[in-house]
Design an enzyme around this catalytic site. Structure first.
Site, mmCIF file in Angstrom:
data_model
loop_
_atom_site.group_PDB
_atom_site.id
_atom_site.type_symbol
_atom_site.label_atom_id
_atom_site.label_comp_id
_atom_site.label_asym_id
_atom_site.label_seq_id
_atom_site.Cartn_x
_atom_site.Cartn_y
_atom_site.Cartn_z
ATOM 1 N N GLN A 249 21.250 -11.674 65.634
ATOM 2 C CA GLN A 249 22.702 -12.199 65.277
ATOM 3 C C GLN A 249 22.641 -13.806 65.241
ATOM 4 O OE1 GLN A 249 25.414 -10.139 65.122
ATOM 5 N NE2 GLN A 249 23.716 -8.892 64.742
ATOM 6 N N ASP B 249 25.184 -2.939 60.800
ATOM 7 C CA ASP B 249 25.774 -3.914 59.831
ATOM 8 C C ASP B 249 25.232 -3.400 58.412
ATOM 9 O OD1 ASP B 249 26.100 -5.918 61.562
ATOM 10 O OD2 ASP B 249 24.174 -6.890 61.180
ATOM 11 N N HIS C 296 22.622 -15.486 61.677
ATOM 12 C CA HIS C 296 23.984 -15.739 60.848
ATOM 13 C C HIS C 296 24.682 -17.140 60.918
ATOM 14 C CE1 HIS C 296 25.071 -11.652 59.809
ATOM 15 N NE2 HIS C 296 24.816 -11.128 60.827
ATOM 16 N N GLU D 235 32.626 -9.357 69.250
ATOM 17 C CA GLU D 235 32.747 -8.461 68.081
ATOM 18 C C GLU D 235 31.578 -7.101 68.216
ATOM 19 O OE1 GLU D 235 31.402 -9.696 63.340
ATOM 20 O OE2 GLU D 235 30.958 -11.008 65.174
ATOM 21 N N HIS D 236 30.375 -7.505 68.740
ATOM 22 C CA HIS D 236 29.345 -6.591 68.876
ATOM 23 C C HIS D 236 29.030 -6.252 70.246
ATOM 24 C CE1 HIS D 236 28.418 -8.466 64.931
ATOM 25 N NE2 HIS D 236 28.567 -7.243 64.465
ATOM 26 N N HIS E 252 78.072 0.363 62.516
ATOM 27 C CA HIS E 252 77.196 1.350 62.738
ATOM 28 C C HIS E 252 77.840 2.747 63.003
ATOM 29 C CE1 HIS E 252 74.329 -1.642 62.317
ATOM 30 N NE2 HIS E 252 73.082 -0.905 62.743
#
Length: 428
Positions: free
Chosen positions: A257, A359, A260, A325-326, A418
């Site tokens: 990871q 992924d 990235h 995220e993960h 109404h």
């Protein structure tokens, strides 16, 4: 390389800090200027901004990639890549088909119908990042759910290289996904073009796909004029592990990871200090053998965390507060603990389910909420490209039954018209 956070004495979840970008200039001001330029000046602004940020000076005719160039890209990449992209597309398509909701109509009372129509969006824009690497997988991950949902038009925007070309791998992925509309434009200017349109770029109804801080801020600015997906910032992983997990595997997962790039958060959460010690020692070795060791080391010094908690329950409380995220679960009995997961973009269970499979070919989507937005957002899926439209039909008897309730509620809110819109129908 990992900051050690000892939260074992805390009665509350342990806070895991995220790195923050430090810039001399507020990026939101830069993005606002870019978005306004594209909105007002269209193609001319795209050409100037592309030259400024990416290098090539395009002509208006070169903003869109010709369809034959997209088709030809399929033959310019390795056949193995095409095979992998096709497997990814097929597996993701099966997942998306499971996600499709159905229209429903309730006729149980006999004199009324209540229900929902399901309708796809007309046109969607997909942003595919460039810069550090090309991301053909993002083309598949964003396009296939849209196609399964029934979206008629998918347009891809991706930054060109110095020669003015979009990555051959990205174009090949577009060919695999059946996308024939691709624009050589990236960054905040791409988001603005997809949102507002230019002479060359036709506007869309929704923009999806990950990107850097400039892309994220641009999506915030155009949100409301068009739809956008959840915010996808720097990558994040939280690993909950015990001593049944292989420390060398956990170190490899953290490095995967960290590849990235900067500003991501990479957290190991455990109630066994010896696990953290072993992983931290092996991480030094794993980073040293990587092709970009200095870059990885800096990334992990910035965003690496080893978090000690009291027990498994405390680990999940800490993870849910972080909303990664993960989320990787690598401990004995991991599957049975899924009920404790509240906030996460995607969960990877057991020792043989690494995040990189998700992924690419795992069948789940890798466009996921990050930065804590997993508290209220979900990963990209079919529902991101669908609208629910309510439908109702009343017989006279149903209207008579509901009329007193409408009248009293309308009077309470001072909306007397109404009530009259109901009563006029019943006056005979």
């Amino acid at each position: 390389m990992l900051e050690l956070i000892d939260g074992r004495e805390q009665s509350t979840p342990v806070h895991i800090p995220r790195p923050r970008a430090i810039t001399a200039v507020d990026p939101s001001e830069i993005v606002s200027g870019i978005v306004d330029e594209v909105r007002m000046r269209g193609d001319d602004a795209l050409i100037e901004l592309t030259a400024k940020f990416d290098g090539p000076r395009l002509t208006p005719e070169e903003i869109r990639v010709p369809e034959d160039v997209i088709s030809r890209a399929r033959s310019l990449v390795r056949p193995e890549l095409i095979d992998a992209l096709e497997v990814m597309a097929e597996r993701l398509r099966r997942t998306c088909e499971q996600q499709m909701p159905e229209e429903w109509f309730d006729r149980s009372t006999g004199d009324e119908v209540i229900g929902e129509l399901i309708r796809p969006l007309r046109r969607v824009g997909v942003y595919v990042p460039g810069g550090r690497a090309s991301y053909p997988s993002t083309v598949i991950m964003a396009s296939i759910p849209a196609q399964v949902a029934g979206v008629g038009q998918v347009a891809v925007a991706s930054p060109p290289d110095g020669r003015g070309e979009v990555s051959e791998a990205v174009l090949a992925a577009c060919s695999v996904a059946g996308v024939s509309e691709v624009y050589r434009v990236g960054g905040a200017q791409a988001i603005a073009a997809l949102a507002y349109g230019t002479t060359t770029v036709r506007p869309v109804d929704k923009i999806v796909g990950p990107g850097n801080i400039y892309v994220t801020l641009a999506k915030r600015q155009v949100r409301g004029w068009v739809g956008t997906d959840s915010e996808a910032g720097p990558t994040e992983i939280a690993i909950i592990a015990d001593d049944t997990a292989s420390a060398d595997v956990l170190a490899a997962d953290i490095v995967a990871q960290a590849e990235h790039g900067p500003l991501g958060t990479h957290a190991l959460i455990t109630w066994q200090p010896e696990v953290a010690e072993r992983v931290m020692a092996l991480l030094e070795i794993e980073v040293a053998r990587h092709e970009r060791p200095e870059e990885l080391e800096n990334t992990l010094i910035e965003g690496g965390r080893a978090v000690l908690v009291r027990d498994q329950k405390h680990a999940f409380e800490t993870s849910n507060l972080f909303a990664p995220e993960h989320l990787q679960l690598n401990f004995e009995g991991a599957w049975d603990s899924l009920e404790l997961v509240r906030n996460a973009g995607s969960v990877f269970v057991g020792p043989f389910t690494p995040v990189p499979v998700g992924d690419y070919v795992g069948g789940t989507n890798h466009v996921l909420p990050s930065g804590g937005s997993a508290r209220f957002e979900s990963g990209l899926g079919v529902n991101d490209f669908l609208k629910r439209i309510y439908v109702s039909m009343l017989d006279e008897s149903a209207l008579e039954r509901m009329s007193p309730h409408v009248e009293v509620l309308a009077e309470a809110e001072g909306l007397f018209g109404h009530a009259r819109a109901v009563s006029r129908r019943l006056e005979r």
